[in-house]
Design a protein around this motif. Structure first.
Motif, PDB file in Angstrom:
ATOM      1  N   GLY A  71       1.094  -1.260   0.053  1.00  0.00           N
ATOM      2  CA  GLY A  71      -0.016   0.186   0.103  1.00  0.00           C
ATOM      3  C   GLY A  71       1.065   1.282  -0.014  1.00  0.00           C
ATOM      4  N   GLY A  72       0.441   2.337   0.846  1.00  0.00           N
ATOM      5  CA  GLY A  72       1.396   3.901   0.901  1.00  0.00           C
ATOM      6  C   GLY A  72       2.527   2.981   1.522  1.00  0.00           C
ATOM      7  N   SER A  73       2.446   2.125   2.314  1.00  0.00           N
ATOM      8  CA  SER A  73       3.361   1.638   3.320  1.00  0.00           C
ATOM      9  C   SER A  73       3.490   0.026   2.978  1.00  0.00           C
ATOM     10  N   ASN A 126       3.369   9.357  -6.147  1.00  0.00           N
ATOM     11  CA  ASN A 126       3.504   8.495  -4.922  1.00  0.00           C
ATOM     12  C   ASN A 126       2.474   7.269  -5.121  1.00  0.00           C
ATOM     13  N   ASP A 127       1.699   7.598  -6.245  1.00  0.00           N
ATOM     14  CA  ASP A 127       0.459   6.457  -6.321  1.00  0.00           C
ATOM     15  C   ASP A 127       0.497   5.631  -7.472  1.00  0.00           C
ATOM     16  N   LEU A 128       0.483   4.526  -6.894  1.00  0.00           N
ATOM     17  CA  LEU A 128       0.764   3.591  -8.337  1.00  0.00           C
ATOM     18  C   LEU A 128      -0.048   3.225  -9.444  1.00  0.00           C
ATOM     19  N   ARG A 129      -1.301   3.811  -9.136  1.00  0.00           N
ATOM     20  CA  ARG A 129      -2.263   3.901 -10.180  1.00  0.00           C
ATOM     21  C   ARG A 129      -1.482   5.030 -11.421  1.00  0.00           C
ATOM     22  N   GLU A 159       1.282   3.231 -13.110  1.00  0.00           N
ATOM     23  CA  GLU A 159       1.017   2.300 -14.198  1.00  0.00           C
ATOM     24  C   GLU A 159       0.464   3.123 -15.484  1.00  0.00           C
ATOM     25  N   GLY A 205      -3.765  -5.247   1.021  1.00  0.00           N
ATOM     26  CA  GLY A 205      -3.377  -3.526   0.935  1.00  0.00           C
ATOM     27  C   GLY A 205      -3.851  -3.080  -0.239  1.00  0.00           C
ATOM     28  N   GLY A 206      -3.969  -1.682  -0.241  1.00  0.00           N
ATOM     29  CA  GLY A 206      -4.379  -0.993  -1.472  1.00  0.00           C
ATOM     30  C   GLY A 206      -3.966  -1.470  -2.925  1.00  0.00           C
ATOM     31  N   ILE A 207      -2.459  -1.596  -2.810  1.00  0.00           N
ATOM     32  CA  ILE A 207      -1.934  -2.053  -4.061  1.00  0.00           C
ATOM     33  C   ILE A 207      -2.091  -3.644  -4.049  1.00  0.00           C
ATOM     34  N   ASN A 237      -5.642  -4.375  -5.340  1.00  0.00           N
ATOM     35  CA  ASN A 237      -6.142  -3.748  -6.422  1.00  0.00           C
ATOM     36  C   ASN A 237      -5.437  -3.878  -7.516  1.00  0.00           C
ATOM     37  N   SER A 238      -4.237  -4.027  -7.577  1.00  0.00           N
ATOM     38  CA  SER A 238      -3.499  -3.714  -8.735  1.00  0.00           C
ATOM     39  C   SER A 238      -3.045  -5.230  -9.302  1.00  0.00           C
TER      40      SER A 238
HETATM   41  P1  ADP Z   1      -2.074   3.294   3.163  1.00  0.00           P
HETATM   42  O1  ADP Z   1      -0.728   2.045   3.287  1.00  0.00           O
HETATM   43  O2  ADP Z   1      -1.661   4.330   3.453  1.00  0.00           O
HETATM   44  O3  ADP Z   1      -3.047   2.583   4.018  1.00  0.00           O
HETATM   45  P2  ADP Z   1      -3.483   1.664   1.008  1.00  0.00           P
HETATM   46  O4  ADP Z   1      -3.149   0.124   1.782  1.00  0.00           O
HETATM   47  O5  ADP Z   1      -4.940   2.128   1.186  1.00  0.00           O
HETATM   48  O6  ADP Z   1      -2.519   2.823   2.006  1.00  0.00           O
HETATM   49  O7  ADP Z   1      -3.092   1.801  -0.319  1.00  0.00           O
HETATM   50  C1  ADP Z   1      -2.898   2.965  -1.089  1.00  0.00           C
HETATM   51  C2  ADP Z   1      -2.284   2.720  -2.469  1.00  0.00           C
HETATM   52  O8  ADP Z   1      -3.115   1.696  -3.061  1.00  0.00           O
HETATM   53  C3  ADP Z   1      -2.437   3.949  -3.541  1.00  0.00           C
HETATM   54  O9  ADP Z   1      -1.387   4.606  -3.209  1.00  0.00           O
HETATM   55  C4  ADP Z   1      -2.303   3.398  -4.744  1.00  0.00           C
HETATM   56  O10 ADP Z   1      -1.264   3.358  -5.380  1.00  0.00           O
HETATM   57  C5  ADP Z   1      -2.830   1.840  -4.692  1.00  0.00           C
HETATM   58  N1  ADP Z   1      -3.940   1.450  -5.290  1.00  0.00           N
HETATM   59  C6  ADP Z   1      -5.220   1.662  -4.799  1.00  0.00           C
HETATM   60  N2  ADP Z   1      -6.124   1.221  -5.804  1.00  0.00           N
HETATM   61  C7  ADP Z   1      -5.216   0.897  -6.920  1.00  0.00           C
HETATM   62  C8  ADP Z   1      -5.519   0.259  -8.233  1.00  0.00           C
HETATM   63  N3  ADP Z   1      -6.943  -0.008  -8.616  1.00  0.00           N
HETATM   64  N4  ADP Z   1      -4.738  -0.079  -8.953  1.00  0.00           N
HETATM   65  C9  ADP Z   1      -3.355  -0.082  -8.537  1.00  0.00           C
HETATM   66  N5  ADP Z   1      -2.889   0.641  -7.235  1.00  0.00           N
HETATM   67  C10 ADP Z   1      -3.977   1.010  -6.441  1.00  0.00           C
END
Ligand code: ADP
Length: 400
Positions: A211-213, A282-285, A288, A330-332, A335-336
């Protein structure tokens, strides 16, 4: 245990997240989130599932944590919005605390524990500082509640000494507690709990919280046996803005080259990671997208990230002597499609075989491995708050 309302609080440097659960039933009664605390442009969200109600407001004035907590408590007890009548119904507040000297698992947040958090301000200041502030405000607002911290390092206490100790003067370990700590304990612990439910026999798993971390955790039969994180949260694999593992000699070198300690720190913590390499975001989206459009540095940042993950999985696999499960969260991780595909592609020679179709879409929690894969590959959305609530309740049960 008797039915108890547990408020779980997750504090970021400029954000506050709340979830109120009825435990042990695990019913979510209400949730809240405030972003950009400390500004006039805060975003406020509140949800009450029983009333089918959500509030979402932008451009709010939330100057400090006290205001943010108060705002959430007002909605939580409001006539039209509330999930409870009085704040006194909240018996326990559980915090996803990070690091304290000599306190690793779940602890009542006494003055001694707060001192332990203060001791490591130089290591985890951007986490411990906001937590200490939020805890103090909560103590003022809910004088009759119990305040319990579930430290992120607790899950990693089962890591053997040989994987924890650094090649440094031993007295640094004895005096300052310098060692590999590991974080994301609530997330990796939640994932381990899910695999425990699926796999009654012994298993070896790598949990990838991206994710972010980001961090990876090696798990054997529900227990953490290694982590990519070191002593501080600046370590391990590449993060969104943080460098991850780098060379300690860079600091004295850059100092002697004329940079100030603040500048170096800013480079390591804010101007590094995916952002630092790509120079894009810093956002993977965004990366990409930029890589698709031919941006070479965005492509390089993604490749470094994937390589960090592959290298770590390989070393954990070797340490554990095998692997049955590979989990993305995690976010990445959740979702990725691209990151999962590229990581698994690089592990093909070890029998890791992804089902591309299953990887593309489907239910949130799902298996994405091909039938003949040597390792089961899963996507599991993490739930750190419920894990904190569960750990807090287990602690209360033991203390009865
Ligand atoms: P944190 O560690 O701050 O809690 P998250 O676990 O919510 O963060 O992850 C956030 C990251 O997830 C975003 O910066 C983004 O890069 C990534 N992310 C969210 N949705 C997608 C997606 N559909 N495709 C790629 N990366 C994504």
């Amino acid at each position: 245990m008797k039915t108890t309302k547990v408020l779980v609080c997750n504090v970021g440097s400029t954000s506050l997240k709340f979830k109120l659960y009825l435990m042990p039933e695990k019913n979510l009664l209400a949730e809240g989130k405030i972003e950009r605390v400390g500004t006039e442009e805060a975003i406020y969200y509140y949800g009450n599932p029983d009333r089918n109600l959500t509030i979402y407001e932008e451009q709010q004035l939330v100057p400090d944590y006290l205001n943010g907590i108060q705002r959430f408590l007002n909605d939580l007890t409001g006539e039209e919005t509330g999930a409870i009548r009085h704040v006194e119904e909240i018996e326990v507040v559980g915090f996803k605390t990070v690091l304290a000297k000599n306190y690793y698992g779940v602890h009542e947040l006494t003055d001694e524990v707060m001192e332990g958090m203060k001791f490591y301000m130089g290591i985890a200041g951007s986490h411990n500082g906001p937590y200490m502030q939020a805890i103090e405000q909560f103590q003022k607002l809910l004088p009759s509640a119990r305040f319990i911290g579930s430290f992120e390092t607790g899950f990693h206490q089962t890591i053997p000494m040989e994987r924890r100790i650094y090649g440094l003067p031993y007295e640094w370990y004895e005096t300052y507690g310098i060692q590999r700590m590991g974080y994301h304990g609530a997330s990796h612990g939640y994932i381990a709990g899910r695999i425990d439910e699926m796999e009654p026999e012994g298993y070896r798993m790598v949990s990838c919280h991206l994710g972010g971390s980001s961090s990876l955790c090696a798990v054997e039969n529900g227990k953490s046996v290694d982590t990519s994180f070191g002593m501080s949260l600046q370590t391990g694999i590449l993060h969104a803005n943080r460098a991850g593992d780098t060379d300690t000699s860079l600091v004295p070198f850059l100092l002697s080259a004329g940079m100030s300690l603040e500048e170096i720190n800013e480079g390591l913590v804010k101007r590094g990671g995916l952002y630092g390499i790509s120079g894009v975001s810093n956002d993977l989206r965004d990366l990409e997208q930029a890589a698709k459009e031919g941006n070479e540095r965005a492509e390089l940042a993604i490749s470094v990230f994937v390589t960090n993950i592959v290298r770590t999985i390989g070393s954990f696999w070797a340490e554990m002597g095998g692997l049955e499960y590979l989990v993305f969260t995690g976010g990445i991780g959740e979702n990725s499609v691209m990151i999962r595909e590229r990581v698994c592609e690089r592990l093909k020679h070890l029998g890791v075989c992804l089902d591309r179709q299953k990887n593309l879409s489907g239910e949130k929690e799902r298996e994405i491995s091909a039938q003949d894969s040597a390792v089961k590959i899963l996507v599991i959305p993490t739930n750190e708050e419920i894990e904190v609530a569960r750990r807090v309740c287990r602690y209360l049960e033991r203390r009865k």
